[in-house]
Design a protein around this motif. Sequence first.
Motif, short mmCIF file in Angstrom:
data_model
loop_
_atom_site.label_atom_id
_atom_site.label_comp_id
_atom_site.label_asym_id
_atom_site.label_seq_id
_atom_site.Cartn_x
_atom_site.Cartn_y
_atom_site.Cartn_z
N LEU A 1 14.66 26.91 3.67
CA LEU A 1 14.74 25.59 4.30
C LEU A 1 15.01 25.63 5.81
O LEU A 1 14.29 24.96 6.57
CB LEU A 1 15.79 24.73 3.59
N PRO A 2 16.02 26.38 6.30
CA PRO A 2 16.22 26.40 7.76
C PRO A 2 14.99 26.85 8.52
O PRO A 2 14.66 26.27 9.56
CB PRO A 2 17.39 27.39 7.94
N LEU A 3 14.28 27.85 7.99
CA LEU A 3 13.06 28.32 8.65
C LEU A 3 11.97 27.27 8.63
O LEU A 3 11.28 27.06 9.62
CB LEU A 3 12.57 29.60 7.98
N ARG A 4 11.78 26.63 7.48
CA ARG A 4 10.75 25.59 7.39
C ARG A 4 11.04 24.45 8.38
O ARG A 4 10.13 23.94 9.04
CB ARG A 4 10.68 25.03 5.97
N MET B 1 21.41 18.52 0.29
CA MET B 1 21.48 19.28 1.54
C MET B 1 21.58 18.30 2.71
O MET B 1 21.05 17.19 2.65
CB MET B 1 20.23 20.14 1.74
N VAL B 2 22.27 18.74 3.75
CA VAL B 2 22.26 18.03 5.02
C VAL B 2 21.56 18.92 6.03
O VAL B 2 21.91 20.09 6.20
CB VAL B 2 23.68 17.68 5.49
N ILE B 3 20.55 18.37 6.68
CA ILE B 3 19.78 19.11 7.68
C ILE B 3 20.16 18.57 9.05
O ILE B 3 19.83 17.44 9.40
CB ILE B 3 18.27 18.92 7.44
N GLY B 4 20.89 19.37 9.80
CA GLY B 4 21.28 18.98 11.15
C GLY B 4 20.32 19.58 12.16
O GLY B 4 19.97 20.75 12.08
N GLY C 1 17.00 24.50 21.05
CA GLY C 1 17.45 23.72 19.91
C GLY C 1 17.90 24.61 18.77
O GLY C 1 17.74 25.84 18.81
N GLY C 2 18.48 23.97 17.76
CA GLY C 2 18.95 24.71 16.60
C GLY C 2 19.01 23.84 15.37
O GLY C 2 19.02 22.60 15.46
N ILE C 3 19.01 24.50 14.22
CA ILE C 3 19.03 23.83 12.91
C ILE C 3 20.28 24.30 12.16
O ILE C 3 20.61 25.49 12.17
CB ILE C 3 17.78 24.20 12.07
N ASN D 1 17.25 30.01 12.51
CA ASN D 1 17.34 28.57 12.79
C ASN D 1 17.34 28.18 14.26
O ASN D 1 17.64 27.04 14.58
CB ASN D 1 18.62 28.02 12.15
N ASP D 2 17.04 29.09 15.16
CA ASP D 2 17.05 28.75 16.58
C ASP D 2 15.65 28.52 17.11
O ASP D 2 14.69 29.17 16.69
CB ASP D 2 17.71 29.87 17.40
N LEU D 3 15.55 27.62 18.08
CA LEU D 3 14.28 27.32 18.74
C LEU D 3 14.35 27.84 20.17
O LEU D 3 15.32 27.56 20.90
CB LEU D 3 14.04 25.81 18.75
N ILE D 4 13.33 28.60 20.56
CA ILE D 4 13.35 29.32 21.83
C ILE D 4 12.18 28.88 22.71
O ILE D 4 11.04 28.80 22.26
CB ILE D 4 13.27 30.84 21.60
#
Length: 281
Positions: A106-109, A159-162, A143-145, A133-136
């Motif tokens: 899920l974090p990757l998706r 689940m909570v997706i932040g 950003g991050g998840i 979970n990081d965006l580069i």
Amino acid sequence: MVTSGSPPGESGQDALLLDRWEGCTSAELRSIWGVPAVYLFAAVGSTNDIARRLGEQGAATGTLVLAEEQRAGRGRGGKSWSSPRGLGLWLSLIHRPPTGAWIGQLPLRIAIGTAAALDHWCEPKPVGVKWPNDLILDGKKVGGILCEGTWEKGELRHMVIGIGLNLLQGRDDFPPQIRERATSLRAATGQPISRFDVATELLDRLQPVLRAQSSEALPADLAGRDVLRGREVQIRGAEDARTIATGVAAGVAPDGALVLTTREGAVEVRSGTVHIVGGIG
């Protein structure tokens, strides 16, 4: 207008409620974005905490919590996440995965879907994904998840997706300790950025992601976004920062695990903090 209140998840701590975000009421945003409910706040501790409590109270899948500012935003391992007022997109979604879903994916998706949304402003260069979970962007974190589950008797309840996205910050808006490692969409692209447009593109991209079944492979474009592949990395424990494994990142397994090539052979990593040797964080 801003008013005081005690929203779910604030443990008696007053949060500032918000009538409108980017000129729209919560009812208008709910209609535009096609979600069952939108909760707007000027300031909260953490949007994930509020979403978790709403999920426990039975809020529908897709319910969205959005804040102008987080006073106690966090990333993986409890690390603080700078969430200044009006400069980013700080939101959480409630999600109830289908039975049998690979939660580890899920974090990757979500990260891949979020990166695809940001590509609209960054073309022709794709936004990178740093497992899990990081965006580069331009070698810095944009950003991050943070995905957090609520379990009951061994069963996943929700689940909570932040999602935290740096959109409008200049260099001096970041805390000194992360200025060299963080960026914003505006700083990296030099373009004017509308937070409403980013949120709308993001939520549109995430709809098919959240409908994905466990049998579906990870998106093919992960390979082109994977900033770790071919790099030497260290995996450190989230609690004590000791080195768990060292090797060369060789991609991602079907269940979302990071694959390392080590002296002992291939190793699959499912938890820990990744540090690129001589590189990003």
